[in-house]
Design a protein around this motif. Structure first.
Motif, PDB file in Angstrom:
ATOM      1  N   ASP A   1      38.839  48.826  35.198  1.00 18.57           N
ATOM      2  CA  ASP A   1      38.382  48.178  33.964  1.00 18.57           C
ATOM      3  C   ASP A   1      37.042  48.758  33.510  1.00 18.57           C
ATOM      4  OD1 ASP A   1      40.619  46.591  33.811  1.00 18.57           O
ATOM      5  OD2 ASP A   1      39.669  44.817  34.686  1.00 18.57           O
TER       6      ASP A   1
ATOM      7  N   THR B   1      38.291  44.990  43.920  1.00 18.47           N
ATOM      8  CA  THR B   1      39.648  45.324  43.500  1.00 18.47           C
ATOM      9  C   THR B   1      39.652  46.632  42.705  1.00 18.47           C
ATOM     10  OG1 THR B   1      39.539  44.127  41.397  1.00 18.47           O
ATOM     11  CG2 THR B   1      40.245  42.883  43.359  1.00 18.47           C
ATOM     12  N   ARG B   2      40.726  47.364  42.835  1.00 17.16           N
ATOM     13  CA  ARG B   2      40.888  48.598  42.063  1.00 17.16           C
ATOM     14  C   ARG B   2      40.919  48.299  40.570  1.00 17.16           C
ATOM     15  NH1 ARG B   2      43.964  49.349  46.733  1.00 17.16           N
ATOM     16  NH2 ARG B   2      43.227  51.151  47.958  1.00 17.16           N
ATOM     17  N   GLN B   3      41.495  47.158  40.198  1.00 19.56           N
ATOM     18  CA  GLN B   3      41.567  46.800  38.792  1.00 19.56           C
ATOM     19  C   GLN B   3      40.172  46.629  38.201  1.00 19.56           C
ATOM     20  OE1 GLN B   3      44.561  46.575  36.915  1.00 19.56           O
ATOM     21  NE2 GLN B   3      42.964  46.771  35.358  1.00 19.56           N
TER      22      GLN B   3
ATOM     23  N   ILE C   1      47.265  48.823  40.873  1.00 21.35           N
ATOM     24  CA  ILE C   1      46.947  48.975  39.453  1.00 21.35           C
ATOM     25  C   ILE C   1      48.074  49.734  38.770  1.00 21.35           C
ATOM     26  CG2 ILE C   1      44.426  48.855  39.462  1.00 21.35           C
ATOM     27  CD1 ILE C   1      44.341  51.845  39.886  1.00 21.35           C
TER      28      ILE C   1
END
Length: 352
Positions: free
Chosen positions: A158, A152-154, A132
């Motif tokens: 988010d 996911t880290r994203q 990220i």
């Protein structure tokens, strides 16, 4: 008749054996130990069954698919990570997946962390995947967030960004009238300063009032954390501020600029946002440490100097001359002889 009776008996026995087999497959005990299985988003029921069979949770992937189809809830099968207890039956495992009883895992973002520090927390969370970028300062809402192992880290970031936007928008609508903020982004910057200036929840509205009163009066904010952000972007210095650093111009140094910094200096929590948008109704313009973790407030510079003198006398008694660099060191009042490393917790002490 005898052959027919024998054939019927054999058929009934076969049906009985088949029933026993199916019953054992559906309701018999599964794994001998607690077993964790992860289903990726979009995984089919067939693929789920194969993964469960591979992990020893069920005995037959084919039977799992047939039972799931018979129950008519294939579309309810939820991705995620599941802990299947020892001895769980196939039917109960199926129910667990249908109900989405996934493993509950959380990541906590403390109030006052910078965005770069938040990214490091997420990157250190091994159960998450992917890289990220560092988001804008102040855009994350510090909170505890649920995530799924393998997510996911994203995706997690988010949610943090969305929570930050939603919280700021909601609190902005409930703000007190007459605040000296041209926009909610200005309020976010101020809230980040309040966040870094006090760790006591009860003090936040009054600390916010000091800074807002100074902003209204055209007095420089004089906040040490803003100086630190200009030096290290919020990373701990491991020492007190130097007088030369306080005198070094940066877009965040509120000892030298007549307005708010150009960006937030951290990610403020909801309480600091609330305090900033609904500050205490006081005339306070100064505050200084009281020796117990809190602060003494003053409406005039003369009163503030007396409070500073009391603090210094207390400081001399306990012989404490160092602190964390987060917010404690400040310049001394005008006219005093200031050492190169200044005493701790004498904040907002220069009359601007």
């Amino acid at each position: 008749m005898a052959p027919l009776a024998g054939l019927t008996a054999g058929f009934m026995l076969l049906l009985f054996a088949t029933g026993l087999f199916i019953s054992a497959q559906m309701f018999g005990p599964g794994p001998k130990v607690l077993t964790q299985v992860t289903f990726a988003p979009g995984m089919s029921v067939t693929a789920m069954g194969r993964e469960l069979e591979r992990k020893g949770v069920i005995h037959s992937a084919v039977m799992f698919r047939l039972v799931a189809k018979f129950r008519g809830r294939q579309s309810a099968m939820k991705a995620g990570t599941y802990d299947f207890p020892a001895g769980i039956s196939m039917v109960n495992a199926l129910k667990q997946i249908e109900e989405g009883r996934v493993v509950q895992t959380y990541v906590t973002i403390p109030e006052g962390k910078t965005s770069a520090q938040v990214v490091r927390i997420l990157m250190a969370t091994k159960a998450l995947t992917g890289d990220i970028d560092v988001p804008p300062e102040g855009s994350i809402l510090p909170e505890t967030y649920l995530y799924q192992p393998g997510e996911t880290r994203q995706a997690v970031l988010d949610r943090m960004l969305e929570a930050g936007r939603d919280t700021l928008n909601a609190l902005w609508l409930k703000r007190a009238p007459g605040l000296p903020f041209a926009s909610k982004e200005d309020a976010l910057i101020m809230a980040s300063i309040v966040e870094r200036e006090t760790g006591l929840a009860s003090e936040r509205p009054r600390v916010a009032a000091v800074f807002i009163n100074r902003l209204r009066s055209g007095i420089r904010l004089g906040s040490d954390p803003t100086v630190i952000y200009g030096i290290s972007h919020g990373e701990p210095l491991g020492r007190g501020l130097l007088k030369s650093e306080i005198e070094t111009p940066t877009p965040w140094n509120t000892y030298l600029i007549d307005k708010l910094p150009v960006t937030p200096i951290a990610n403020p929590g909801k309480a600091s946002l609330q305090a900033t948008l609904n500050p205490a109704k006081t005339q306070d313009l100064y505050f200084v440490a009281d020796g117990s973790g809190g602060h003494v407030f003053a409406t005039s510079y003369e009163e503030h100097l007396l409070n500073v003198a009391k603090w210094r006398a207390m400081e001399a008694q306990v012989n404490v001359y160092s602190s964390s660099a987060s917010s404690e060191a400040s310049v001394a009042p005008s006219g005093d002889k200031t050492p190169e490393v200044t005493p701790l917790a004498v904040r907002l002490s220069n009359k601007r």
